[in-house]
Structures are given as structure tokens and as C-alpha cells.
Write a protein that holds these residues in place. Structure first.
Motif, PDB file in Angstrom:
ATOM      1  N   ARG A 227       0.839  -1.209   0.000  1.00  0.00           N
ATOM      2  CA  ARG A 227       0.000   0.000   0.000  1.00  0.00           C
ATOM      3  C   ARG A 227       0.872   1.257   0.000  1.00  0.00           C
ATOM      4  O   ARG A 227       0.582   2.232  -0.699  1.00  0.00           O
ATOM      5  N   GLN A 228       1.936   1.239   0.778  1.00  0.00           N
ATOM      6  CA  GLN A 228       2.832   2.391   0.827  1.00  0.00           C
ATOM      7  C   GLN A 228       3.513   2.612  -0.528  1.00  0.00           C
ATOM      8  O   GLN A 228       3.828   3.743  -0.889  1.00  0.00           O
ATOM      9  N   ALA A 229       3.736   1.515  -1.268  1.00  0.00           N
ATOM     10  CA  ALA A 229       4.355   1.632  -2.589  1.00  0.00           C
ATOM     11  C   ALA A 229       3.380   2.183  -3.623  1.00  0.00           C
ATOM     12  O   ALA A 229       3.801   2.566  -4.719  1.00  0.00           O
ATOM     13  N   GLY A 230       2.075   2.200  -3.298  1.00  0.00           N
ATOM     14  CA  GLY A 230       1.094   2.779  -4.200  1.00  0.00           C
ATOM     15  C   GLY A 230       0.018   1.843  -4.699  1.00  0.00           C
ATOM     16  O   GLY A 230      -0.897   2.278  -5.405  1.00  0.00           O
ATOM     17  N   PHE A 231       0.085   0.554  -4.357  1.00  0.00           N
ATOM     18  CA  PHE A 231      -0.947  -0.378  -4.782  1.00  0.00           C
ATOM     19  C   PHE A 231      -2.237  -0.092  -4.013  1.00  0.00           C
ATOM     20  O   PHE A 231      -2.218   0.109  -2.797  1.00  0.00           O
TER      21      PHE A 231
END
Length: 253
Positions: A227-231
Motif C-alpha cells: 500500500r505504501q508503494a502505491g498499490f
């Protein structure tokens, strides 16, 4: 690394086309996941998402003085392999662990240790750091050495310190994301689901392929990293195990 399967025709899943999955797990776990996925009739490719490198020569003194520790904590197959390799470079083998209790997190970690010649004294009920911190049969004041990689979290450290266990950490390896080939990028973009078991792998996929993919994470820590990576479409397996990771796919595919 096993070659990915690019067969055009595979048995259908649930009456539709074969589910297309990309497995980013490394080592024995990735190969086993690939075998099981193909056996289920899915169109599965194996593209490991990270690689490992040793951190250097530091830590030899701690390894030579393992007898000063009450517990040795191994929390990943890679940690076990790195530990064994470093001891062997020092001319030491499983007998060097005499007098030290060893905890292994997960079946893969315990298996690698056993194949080396030393069975684990303790394996927690779940394959995660939180369970190990809560269940480790260590007494307040005892010293536990955690052999791990640079990117591992502090969940185990905080949990043990709350119980009064003296935590020591030895980073023997670091992880790096793989630079994907054009074929790997093609497979990742075409997949229905990407299987992740590492935050480093999640970051590598996000940077090289993008975040408009659906991912299934082996544990909550990996899910948070994704999630932090953008998913934005991230599902979590019911348990941080290979079986649970694969079992999640039919229900959400």
C-alpha cells in the motif's frame, strides 16, 4: 530460477479462462508455489522479486560467541542460509550451537535448519514475528540473538523487550529488488494477481511495472508495504503461509 510457463492453453478455472498469476517469491517457496499453481490449472509464471547479498564481515565476533546467548532466533529461510554460510566460512558447523536454544519461524526456516543438521527447539504457532515475540519460552533477562536482514522490522524486538527479554540483532544480509526483463514486465502487466511475500518485491514491482495491479500479500507487513508503494487493490492471505497465499486466489479471482 524455474522458467515461466507461457503455454497458451491451460485447464480453465471455475468455468472461465485460466487464472493468470505471477509469483514473486524466492527460493524453494517460489518453486513450490509455481508447482501448486500450475497443478491447479492456473497460468503461472515465476519471477522472483528480490535478490540477497551479504552485509560484509561484521558480526563474526557475535557468531563466535553464540554460547553467550540463551536463544538464537531465525525468522526466514534466507536468514538461515546466511547464518549457515557465515558459520561455515568461520570453520564452524551445527555443533557450534550446542547449549543455545534455537527458534525458527515458519516451515521453510525450520526445514532449512534441520537439513543443515540442527533441529529447531521452538517454532511459534504462526509464521510471523508477532507470534514469536509472544510465544517464545524465554525468561526475563535471557538474551536472544536475532539473525536477520537489514530490512526486517522491529516487531520482534519490541515484543521481546516488553517481556524483559534482552534482544540482540545481527544483520547478515540485505535485499535488493530484481531488475525485471521485458518478458517479466509483460507477464506482470498481464497477470490477474501478483503474489508478494516481501515489501522489497512490492517496491520493485511498483517502480518498474506500476501500481495498477492486483496483489495478494502473504502477511500484513507485506500488505502495508504494498500500500505504501502505491498499490490500491491489496488482499492479504488469512495466514502468512504459502498454503494460505494460494488458497486466497480462487475466492478472489
Amino acid at each position: 530460477m524455474l522458467p515461466p510457463d507461457h503455454a497458451d492453453v491451460l485447464p480453465p478455472v471455475s468455468g472461465g479462462r485460466p487464472l493468470r498469476v505471477v509469483i514473486t517469491l524466492t527460493g524453494r517457496g517460489g518453486q513450490e508455489a509455481l508447482r501448486l499453481a500450475r497443478q491447479a490449472g492456473w497460468h503461472a509464471s515465476l519471477w522472483p522479486g528480490l535478490t540477497f547479498e551479504p552485509t560484509g564481515e561484521g558480526g563474526d565476533r557475535a557468531l563466535l560467541r553464540l554460547g553467550d546467548m540463551d536463544w538464537l532466533l531465525l525468522t526466514s529461510p534466507q536468514g538461515t542460509r546466511s547464518f549457515q554460510s557465515r558459520l561455515e566460512r568461520l570453520g564452524l558447523g551445527p555443533e557450534h550451537l550446542a547449549g543455545v536454544q534455537v527458534a525458527a519461524v515458519g516451515e521453510g526456516t525450520a526445514l532449512g535448519l534441520s537439513q543443515w543438521g540442527r533441529r529447531a527447539d521452538f517454532v511459534p504457532s504462526r509464521a510471523d514475528a508477532q507470534a514469536l515475540a509472544a510465544e517464545l519460552p524465554a525468561l526475563p533477562g535471557q538474551v536472544a540473538l536475532h539473525v536477520t536482514g537489514e530490512a526486517s522490522s522491529d516487531v520482534l524486538e519490541r515484543g521481546l523487550q516488553e517481556r524483559g527479554v534482552v534482544y540482540r540483532r545481527l544483520n547478515l544480509y540485505r535485499t535488493r529488488p530484481i531488475s525485471y526483463s521485458p518478458q517479466a514486465i509483460h507477464d506482470l502487466r498481464a497477470a490477474d494477481w501478483i503474489l508478494l511475500a516481501s515489501g522489497v518485491a512490492a517496491q520493485g514491482v511498483a517502480q518498474q511495472v506500476g501500481t495498477g495491479l492486483r496483489v495478494v500479500a502473504m502477511g500484513e507487513q507485506t500488505a502495508q508495504a504494498a500500500r505504501q508503494a502505491g498499490f490500491t487493490e491489496v488482499r492479504v492471505a488469512a495466514q502468512p503461509t504459502l498454503t494460505a497465499l494460494l488458497a486466497a486466489l480462487p475466492a478472489i479471482g
